[in-house]
Design an enzyme around this catalytic site. Structure first.
Site: not given
Ligand code: IVH
Length: 675
Positions: A84-85, A118, A120, A122, A178, A230, A319, A413, A416, A431, A437
């Site tokens: 992971s990063l 690059e 990232k 998701d 990814e 990647y 991030k 309502c 009104c 309403c 109204c």
């Protein structure tokens, strides 16, 4: 194909050319033939393979979906762990990262390092193993050491090549990348889920994960997933030369999609500039990114830097502000829109999400409140992606306090006091106050004044806004109490135009009962219905006294229209408005003859799609119907015209493919006005 080509040669040529077209389409984003031509080549290959099943190869473009559902995914042990990063959440941490690298490499800070930048993405990390250029396995990351074998699902993703292009690839090559759902694909599958009454996905990442974890690959094949690579894992045989950017450039030549935003920059300042540039571009990208990955580009330096626990020292994810956060649902208010729709709005404990502080979020309607099972006091996940309005996407049930309060639709309502109605089959509550109204006032007045209603020439939308905003009109009947000096004193008015306007208002007092009834803006009562009601009952008094059963005796009046009419005339506010209008001099001749409604759109079929801003769907439908048009729910060859607003999707695409006329709301309004 010419006769001289043998079967095998034709098969090979078709496969190669389909693969090349795929590459141009998915990797280069530059197709060289129209889709129809691609389809023809594909169908030809399929037909030949069907005739000669012994010639089918697993890497043939026809073999993406085929395998039958699994009962579970087999385990895969990664020969090289999937790491992971580390994250950096601000500029200072990114500068620290660069400083640490210089220290470890014993380089002075004045010597800048080349970084690969690059976006990232998701989505879901995947490993793709190619042996002699052929895809043999696809796996998830899992815990980094052991993942799941999802080969049959990754094969359905069109940007995953079943065979690598060109040559020179190592005998065994593991690609890391990814798999994700572009924003448009996410919207489309959620739209489909909602229309089927299923639960939508919270975000594109969950949608991608859910799609890849399907045991039946046919379901995965229906999801518009994409791949972006990647890096590499295992490499056996020929070694790969060059740094990170060069490696990815090679992968791209071999037919793997890489991110077009990828760049190599020199030094940390340039990294920060890249981050800024992408942050500005983020909303406009067709996929979601949650940050930028910076990697030391040189592989020799990468080796020297090595790893610490489960992350490389040579890479970091910078991030962007999170697009989802937890917060507290402190209350719910009900807002009344221009169309009378009563919408629940969540009052949230202010929370910083998607780059802004959010304290309100729409809950859309009571069906959505029920689907979320939201209660006041709940902890909720708020999501704000791009320019999209903040959404409450989920309730964290585990955090629900014992005294959480159920959310109830108010009976009256909040603006009104008229009754709030819910029509079966319709998500919005409304309403019933209509013209009385305050929330619906401007819209009601505009409708009242419109050409096919009271036909007050010169009373345009802007003027109505100005008259209401300046307090000159609070209720409909105030129209008939406007005074020359005040009107003339308004911006862009003057003596003459004020006089003309007041004359037009005066003239509108002489009208017909169907016009007046239509002008009241009762829901579902278009011109045709107004005429039918008048023809049946004869007087306003009789209509106002009729109960739902009596109303349903009118041709074309069903239970829904009957209910709207009955509820309208039960509201004391509305009765007061009617009295005031008649008191101000609005009158009509007694009904004797049956006025014939012009039907210039008779025989035409319209379809409405996307969001309309000036009109509600109902209104647009009603007004088209009043002109004789049929309004259908789906596009077919019989459709004459599609009215498309923002967010129009598959119906618009279908109309375009069938060559059916498409107009926008402005053109629709013009059409309605002119008819
Ligand atoms: S490099 C050894 N590059 O982020 C380096 N990861 O937090 C390992 N991701 O599991 C990953 N875009 O799923 C890398 N351009 C990119 C990426 C990327 C997205 C994901 C990946 C990984 C996670 C690490």
């Amino acid at each position: 194909m010419t006769d001289t080509l043998s079967l095998d040669a034709e098969l090979a040529q078709l496969r190669e050319s389909l693969q090349e077209h795929n590459y141009r389409y998915y990797v280069l984003d530059d197709p060289s033939i129209p889709d129809a031509e691609y389809d023809r080549l594909f169908q030809r290959l399929k037909a030949l393979e069907a005739e000669h099943p012994d010639r089918v190869t697993p890497d043939s473009p026809t073999q993406r979906v085929g395998a039958s559902p699994l009962s579970a995914f087999p385990e895969v042990r990664h020969e090289q762990p999937m790491l992971s990063l580390d994250n950096a959440f601000d500029e200072a941490s990114l500068r620290d990262f660069d400083r640490r690298i210089h220290q470890r490499l014993e380089m002075g800070l004045e010597t800048p390092i080349d970084y690969a930048c690059e976006p990232k993405l998701d989505g879901i990390a995947v490993s793709l193993l190619y042996e002699n250029g052929v895809l043999v396995r696809g796996a998830t990351r899992g815990d980094g050491t052991t993942g799941e074998d999802i080969t049959q699902n990754v094969r359905t993703v069109h940007s995953v090549p079943l065979r690598l292009r060109g040559d020179g690839w190592p005998a065994r090559l593991e690609i890391r990348g990814e798999i994700y759902l572009p924003k448009a694909g996410f919207e489309a599958i959620n739209e489909r889920a909602r229309s089927r009454g299923e639960k939508p996905f919270v975000n594109p990442r969950n949608a991608a994960a859910g799609s890849l974890r399907q045991l039946d690959p046919r379901i995965t094949a229906e999801r518009p997933l994409e791949l972006c690579v990647y890096g590499v894992g295992l490499v056996e045989g020929e070694a790969l030369a060059g740094g990170q950017v060069e490696t990815l450039t090679r992968l791209r030549e071999w037919g793997l999609r890489t991110n077009p935003e990828m760049a190599r920059v020199c030094g940390i300042e340039a990294c920060l500039e890249y981050y800024q540039r992408l942050a500005e571009k983020r909303n406009g990208l067709p996929y979601e990114i949650d940050g930028i990955v910076f990697k030391v580009d040189d592989l020799g330096l990468q080796r020297r830097l090595g790893f610490v626990s489960r992350a490389p020292r040579w890479a970091i994810a910078h991030k962007f502000p999170a697009q989802e956060e937890l917060t507290l649902l402190q209350g719910v208010e009900f807002q009344v829109g221009r169309t009378g729709a009563v919408t629940p709005v969540a009052r949230l404990k202010p929370v910083f999400v998607g780059g802004v502080t959010v304290s309100n979020a729409t809950l859309h309607n009571m069906d959505e409140v029920a689907r979320l099972d939201a209660r006041i006091g709940d902890t909720v996940i708020v999501r704000r992606a791009g320019d999209v309005i903040p959404q409450v996407v989920r309730v964290v049930l585990e955090r629900r306090p014992a005294d959480a309060v159920k959310i109830e639709l108010p009976a009256h309502c909040p603006v009104c006091g008229a009754e709030v109605e819910r029509t079966e089959g319709e998500a919005a509550a409304r309403c019933s106050g209509g013209v009385s109204c305050g929330a619906q006032r401007k819209r009601a007045i505009k409708h009242f004044a419109s050409r096919r209603a009271m036909d007050i020439d010169g009373l345009g939308d802007k003027l109505v806004d100005a008259l209401v905003d300046s307090g000159q009109i609070e209720q409909l009947a105030d129209l008939y109490r406007l005074e020359h000096p005040r009107v003339a004193g308004m911006e862009r008015m003057g003596d003459k135009s004020a006089e003309n306007l007041l004359q037009a208002i005066e003239a509108s007092k002489t009208t017909t009962l169907p016009r007046f009834l239509y002008a009241l803006g009762i829901r579902e009562v278009g011109e045709a219905t107004a005429v039918a009601l008048v023809n049946h009952f004869g007087t306003l008094e009789a209509i106002s006294r009729a109960d739902e059963q009596a109303l349903q005796a009118v041709p074309d009046v069903g239970p829904v229209v009957a209910q709207h009419v009955a509820v309208f005339f039960q509201q004391p506010h509305n009765l007061e408005t009617l009295e005031q209008l008649q008191g101000a001099g609005v009158h009509w001749p007694a009904v004797e003859i049956m006025p014939k409604v012009e039907q210039p759109l008779a025989g035409k079929t319209y379809v409405l799609t996307g969001t309309l801003e000036q009109l509600t769907r109902d209104e647009a439908k009603q007004r088209l119907q009043a002109l004789g048009a049929k309004v259908a729910g789906s596009v077919s060859k019989k459709t004459d015209c599609v009215v498309a607003g923002p967010g129009a999707g598959s119906k618009l695409a279908k109309a375009e493919s069938l060559g059916i006329a498409v107009i926008d709301e402005v053109a629709l309004l013009e059409l309605l006005e002119q008819a």
